[in-house]
Motif scaffolding. Structure first.
Motif, short mmCIF file in Angstrom:
data_model
loop_
_atom_site.label_atom_id
_atom_site.label_comp_id
_atom_site.label_asym_id
_atom_site.label_seq_id
_atom_site.Cartn_x
_atom_site.Cartn_y
_atom_site.Cartn_z
N ASP A 161 0.84 -1.19 0.00
CA ASP A 161 0.00 0.00 0.00
C ASP A 161 0.88 1.24 0.00
O ASP A 161 1.63 1.48 0.94
N ALA A 162 0.77 2.06 -1.04
CA ALA A 162 1.63 3.24 -1.19
C ALA A 162 1.38 4.27 -0.10
O ALA A 162 2.32 4.94 0.38
N ASP A 163 0.11 4.45 0.31
CA ASP A 163 -0.21 5.43 1.35
C ASP A 163 0.45 5.06 2.68
O ASP A 163 1.06 5.91 3.35
N TYR A 164 0.34 3.80 3.06
CA TYR A 164 0.95 3.36 4.32
C TYR A 164 2.47 3.40 4.23
O TYR A 164 3.16 3.72 5.21
N LEU A 165 3.00 3.06 3.07
CA LEU A 165 4.45 3.11 2.88
C LEU A 165 4.97 4.53 3.12
O LEU A 165 5.95 4.73 3.84
N ASN A 166 4.32 5.51 2.52
CA ASN A 166 4.76 6.90 2.68
C ASN A 166 4.65 7.34 4.13
O ASN A 166 5.50 8.11 4.62
N ARG A 167 3.64 6.86 4.81
CA ARG A 167 3.50 7.19 6.23
C ARG A 167 4.65 6.61 7.05
O ARG A 167 5.19 7.26 7.95
N CYS A 168 5.04 5.39 6.72
CA CYS A 168 6.16 4.76 7.41
C CYS A 168 7.48 5.46 7.09
O CYS A 168 8.32 5.66 7.97
N LEU A 169 7.66 5.84 5.83
CA LEU A 169 8.89 6.53 5.45
C LEU A 169 9.02 7.87 6.17
O LEU A 169 10.12 8.28 6.57
N ASP A 170 7.90 8.54 6.37
CA ASP A 170 7.92 9.79 7.14
C ASP A 170 8.31 9.52 8.58
O ASP A 170 9.06 10.30 9.20
N PHE A 171 7.83 8.41 9.14
CA PHE A 171 8.18 8.01 10.50
C PHE A 171 9.68 7.73 10.62
O PHE A 171 10.34 8.17 11.56
N TYR A 172 10.25 7.02 9.65
CA TYR A 172 11.68 6.75 9.66
C TYR A 172 12.47 8.05 9.59
O TYR A 172 13.49 8.22 10.29
N ASP A 173 12.02 8.96 8.76
CA ASP A 173 12.70 10.24 8.62
C ASP A 173 12.71 11.00 9.94
O ASP A 173 13.73 11.60 10.32
N LYS A 174 11.61 10.99 10.65
CA LYS A 174 11.51 11.70 11.93
C LYS A 174 12.41 11.09 13.00
O LYS A 174 12.86 11.79 13.90
N THR A 175 12.65 9.79 12.89
CA THR A 175 13.49 9.12 13.90
C THR A 175 14.96 9.07 13.48
O THR A 175 15.80 8.59 14.24
N GLY A 176 15.27 9.54 12.29
CA GLY A 176 16.66 9.58 11.84
C GLY A 176 17.23 8.24 11.43
O GLY A 176 18.45 8.08 11.39
N VAL A 177 16.36 7.28 11.10
CA VAL A 177 16.81 5.96 10.70
C VAL A 177 16.77 5.86 9.17
O VAL A 177 15.77 6.22 8.55
N LYS A 178 17.85 5.38 8.58
CA LYS A 178 17.92 5.26 7.13
C LYS A 178 17.02 4.13 6.64
O LYS A 178 17.09 3.01 7.13
N ALA A 179 16.16 4.46 5.67
CA ALA A 179 15.23 3.45 5.16
C ALA A 179 14.96 3.67 3.67
O ALA A 179 14.92 4.81 3.20
N VAL A 180 14.78 2.58 2.98
CA VAL A 180 14.37 2.59 1.58
C VAL A 180 13.02 1.91 1.49
O VAL A 180 12.81 0.85 2.09
N GLY A 181 12.08 2.53 0.79
CA GLY A 181 10.75 1.97 0.67
C GLY A 181 10.44 1.55 -0.75
O GLY A 181 10.80 2.24 -1.71
N LYS A 182 9.75 0.41 -0.90
CA LYS A 182 9.34 -0.10 -2.20
C LYS A 182 7.86 -0.48 -2.14
O LYS A 182 7.46 -1.32 -1.33
N ASN A 183 7.07 0.14 -3.01
CA ASN A 183 5.66 -0.21 -3.12
C ASN A 183 5.53 -1.37 -4.10
O ASN A 183 5.60 -1.19 -5.31
N VAL A 184 5.39 -2.58 -3.56
CA VAL A 184 5.33 -3.79 -4.36
C VAL A 184 4.08 -4.58 -3.97
O VAL A 184 3.83 -4.81 -2.79
N LYS A 185 3.32 -4.99 -4.96
CA LYS A 185 2.13 -5.78 -4.71
C LYS A 185 2.50 -7.07 -3.98
O LYS A 185 3.51 -7.72 -4.30
N GLU A 186 1.70 -7.46 -3.00
CA GLU A 186 2.01 -8.62 -2.17
C GLU A 186 2.29 -9.87 -2.99
O GLU A 186 3.21 -10.64 -2.69
#
Length: 259
Positions: free
Chosen positions: A88-113
């Motif tokens: 889910d792209a919406d939830y992915l973006n929400r998680c990426l924002d969370f990682y950014d706020k905590t200063g943890v390096k993360a890469v996100g990929k929107n891939v169908k299950e």
């Protein structure tokens, strides 16, 4: 009452327990997606009530605040790297924002299950993460049969296959932390497949950020420090009902001196 695409609603038959966004309307059926909970649903108009609320306003960084309090005077820190797969792209973006706020390096990929088992291996080779998240949407269909049969779930079998593919890349639970599952997922079989943490022990829905909360806590815990599993699970929105896992250490390197 008019309810149109994009409106926020709750379901009367479920005591208004979840806020949904209306994704589509076809032949009198309203197709819904949870605003905060990783859940798809459908409903007739008569069961819906329009609400005026926004997404959960809780500051989820507070749930990992103690992990962010590092002694930066003399030491330096290399938190674990996260590779987050989300259906889910919406939830992915929400998680990426969370990682950014905590200063943890993360890469996100929107891939169908259903596509992930066939491509997760090459992404792992490319990004070489310390932590991988495998999530999106899932559901247990009681009418299909036993909760231990992964065929009776929307995407649990896809999550299981993806976890197995990740373990083919790295078999050690210490070298690659795997967090997998979504709402109501087949927790036991995902753990058996090789996940360190998974949802959902009580087949409940989970919050969009639950896998990310665990990932950040693990990423910011020292490699020689054992994680308090029970305390870690309580950091998530729905606690041990929604997430479970195995005991282990963090993945953060600590160095000295800090320049």
């Amino acid at each position: 009452m008019e309810i149109k695409k994009g409106d926020l609603v709750t379901r009367k038959s479920y005591n208004h327990d979840t806020v949904f966004k209306v994704l589509n309307i076809q032949n009198g059926v309203y197709y819904l997606k949870g605003v905060d909970v990783r859940l798809y649903a459908d409903s007739p108009l008569l069961d819906l009530e329009k609400v005026i609320v926004e997404a959960d306003k809780e500051d989820y960084t507070e749930r990992v605040r103690d992990c962010l309090l590092l002694d930066r005077d003399e030491f330096f820190y290399l938190p674990g790297k996260i590779l987050h797969f989300d259906g889910d792209a919406d939830y992915l973006n929400r998680c990426l924002d969370f990682y950014d706020k905590t200063g943890v390096k993360a890469v996100g990929k929107n891939v169908k299950e259903s596509d992930l088992p066939n491509c997760i291996g090459r992404y792992l080779v490319e990004y070489k993460p310390d932590i991988v998240i495998i999530t999106g949407h899932d559901a247990y269909f009681k009418k299909k049969g036993n909760e231990h049969d992964s065929k009776n779930y929307q995407n649990s079998l896809n999550f299981i296959k993806s976890v197995r593919a990740a373990r083919n890349y790295e078999s050690s639970h210490e070298k690659l932390i795997i967090i997998a599952g979504a709402c109501q997922s087949n927790y036991e079989e995902i753990i058996k497949a090789g996940a360190n943490y998974a949802s959902s022990p009580k087949r409940v829905n989970i919050h969009a950020l639950d896998p990310a909360i665990i990932a950040v806590a693990v990423a910011l815990t020292k490699r020689n420090e054992e994680i308090d599993l029970l305390e870690l699970l309580e950091r998530t929105k729905y606690g041990r009902d929604g997430m479970g896992g195995i005991m282990g250490n963090g993945v953060m390197y600590v160095g000295y001196p800090r320049q």
